[in-house]
Write a protein that holds these residues in place. Sequence first.
Motif, PDB file in Angstrom:
ATOM      1  N   VAL A   1      41.169 -40.277 -93.932  1.00  0.00           N
ATOM      2  CA  VAL A   1      42.009 -39.870 -92.798  1.00  0.00           C
ATOM      3  C   VAL A   1      42.662 -41.092 -92.159  1.00  0.00           C
ATOM      4  CG1 VAL A   1      41.995 -38.839 -90.504  1.00  0.00           C
ATOM      5  CG2 VAL A   1      40.677 -37.782 -92.358  1.00  0.00           C
ATOM      6  N   ALA A   2      41.871 -42.152 -91.978  1.00  0.00           N
ATOM      7  CA  ALA A   2      42.406 -43.369 -91.363  1.00  0.00           C
ATOM      8  C   ALA A   2      43.529 -43.958 -92.207  1.00  0.00           C
ATOM      9  CB  ALA A   2      41.287 -44.391 -91.173  1.00  0.00           C
ATOM     10  N   ASP A   3      43.362 -43.948 -93.522  1.00  0.00           N
ATOM     11  CA  ASP A   3      44.407 -44.476 -94.403  1.00  0.00           C
ATOM     12  C   ASP A   3      45.682 -43.658 -94.299  1.00  0.00           C
ATOM     13  OD1 ASP A   3      42.816 -46.494 -95.292  1.00  0.00           O
ATOM     14  OD2 ASP A   3      42.191 -45.485 -97.144  1.00  0.00           O
ATOM     15  N   LYS A   4      45.566 -42.345 -94.230  1.00  0.00           N
ATOM     16  CA  LYS A   4      46.751 -41.488 -94.132  1.00  0.00           C
ATOM     17  C   LYS A   4      47.475 -41.717 -92.810  1.00  0.00           C
ATOM     18  CE  LYS A   4      45.348 -37.774 -97.275  1.00  0.00           C
ATOM     19  NZ  LYS A   4      46.478 -38.047 -98.196  1.00  0.00           N
ATOM     20  N   VAL A   5      46.717 -41.834 -91.718  1.00  0.00           N
ATOM     21  CA  VAL A   5      47.325 -42.094 -90.407  1.00  0.00           C
ATOM     22  C   VAL A   5      48.048 -43.437 -90.418  1.00  0.00           C
ATOM     23  CG1 VAL A   5      46.843 -42.527 -87.976  1.00  0.00           C
ATOM     24  CG2 VAL A   5      45.677 -40.663 -89.162  1.00  0.00           C
ATOM     25  N   ALA A   6      47.401 -44.447 -91.011  1.00  0.00           N
ATOM     26  CA  ALA A   6      48.019 -45.769 -91.078  1.00  0.00           C
ATOM     27  C   ALA A   6      49.317 -45.739 -91.878  1.00  0.00           C
ATOM     28  CB  ALA A   6      47.039 -46.773 -91.696  1.00  0.00           C
ATOM     29  N   ASN A   7      49.328 -44.998 -92.977  1.00  0.00           N
ATOM     30  CA  ASN A   7      50.530 -44.901 -93.805  1.00  0.00           C
ATOM     31  C   ASN A   7      51.670 -44.211 -93.072  1.00  0.00           C
ATOM     32  OD1 ASN A   7      49.333 -46.191 -95.980  1.00  0.00           O
ATOM     33  ND2 ASN A   7      48.587 -44.286 -96.889  1.00  0.00           N
ATOM     34  N   VAL A   8      51.338 -43.268 -92.176  1.00  0.00           N
ATOM     35  CA  VAL A   8      52.364 -42.583 -91.397  1.00  0.00           C
ATOM     36  C   VAL A   8      52.928 -43.496 -90.308  1.00  0.00           C
ATOM     37  CG1 VAL A   8      52.773 -40.695 -89.774  1.00  0.00           C
ATOM     38  CG2 VAL A   8      51.457 -40.279 -91.855  1.00  0.00           C
ATOM     39  N   LEU A   9      52.052 -44.263 -89.653  1.00  0.00           N
ATOM     40  CA  LEU A   9      52.468 -45.087 -88.526  1.00  0.00           C
ATOM     41  C   LEU A   9      53.134 -46.391 -88.954  1.00  0.00           C
ATOM     42  CD1 LEU A   9      49.402 -44.688 -86.124  1.00  0.00           C
ATOM     43  CD2 LEU A   9      51.602 -43.509 -86.026  1.00  0.00           C
ATOM     44  N   LYS A  10      52.797 -46.880 -90.140  1.00  0.00           N
ATOM     45  CA  LYS A  10      53.304 -48.178 -90.577  1.00  0.00           C
ATOM     46  C   LYS A  10      54.835 -48.244 -90.583  1.00  0.00           C
ATOM     47  CE  LYS A  10      52.718 -51.551 -94.324  1.00  0.00           C
ATOM     48  NZ  LYS A  10      52.241 -52.626 -93.449  1.00  0.00           N
TER      49      LYS A  10
ATOM     50  N   ARG B   1      36.365 -40.013 -93.313  1.00  0.00           N
ATOM     51  CA  ARG B   1      36.974 -40.735 -92.191  1.00  0.00           C
ATOM     52  C   ARG B   1      37.862 -41.879 -92.680  1.00  0.00           C
ATOM     53  NH1 ARG B   1      31.618 -42.304 -92.399  1.00  0.00           N
ATOM     54  NH2 ARG B   1      31.187 -44.561 -92.457  1.00  0.00           N
TER      55      ARG B   1
END
Length: 282
Positions: free
Chosen positions: A257-266, A254
């Motif tokens: 996954v959270a880190d990857k989502v954050a990197n996409v949204l940043k 988890r």
Amino acid sequence: VDNNSTEARTKAELRKFVEAHQGKLGFHLETLDEPFNFARLNNFAFEKYGEEHSLFMLLNNDVELTDPTTIETMANTALADPKLGFVGIQLHYPPTAGGGPQHTGITVGYSTHGSGYYNASGRVGDNEFPDSNRVAPGVTFACAMVRSKTFAELGLLDELNFPNGFGDVALCLRANRAGFLNFYLGQITALHHESISRTVASEDGEFYRMQRMFADEIQKARIFRYGVNLNPGYQEKRPSAGAAATPSPPLPLRYKVADKVANVLKPIFDPLRAARRDMQKS
């Protein structure tokens, strides 16, 4: 409250200002020729006039209110809920001093900055949301507002233990202890010409008293602020001298996954946030 002013024109300018606004707003000029004691000056004003009114505002002579809605917004916020303690705003250094945030609400940090108290500081990084309105452990009394009833209930500022540098942090933590919430208005800004009218004094004694008297409140705020992970398997382990570092266990899925989502949204939201901040400043 005029405390040991030395410039010849100061008293004349103060009297002129008070007389010019006397009929409309009822200003009073009080002189207190005593050694500087921030707590004493504000307590003196409150004991003489504060209990006659619903709100009490603490405002340094080195703070320049640049937003005409500041006092009204702070007042409306302080009156919104009887469980609110102190309401403060975001303060910036003037351009002549390099600009940038000077106070963004007192939070728990790992360094001495803003409040001058170890592990209770004013953070200024974007990831600390300096422009957001939020509940905070405390606010600076360079510019703060509180219900007069609440200020009296808390016992006013501590003139003996915290006469100068840490009275605001101490009283905000006392408010927390009594069940009040302090509120930081990050969308209201003002200029703080810090220490322009007074030299910096040693506050080491207050520093140590703060640690001794409010350790419990600081610890609670630290746990809340950083969300301490109680699983020892994910805490960093420092090797002893000469020993090889112990590798940390793999992160849970988890977290990855959270880190990857954050990197996409940043890259998407960072420019939007910067544009919004620029609009607020303009």
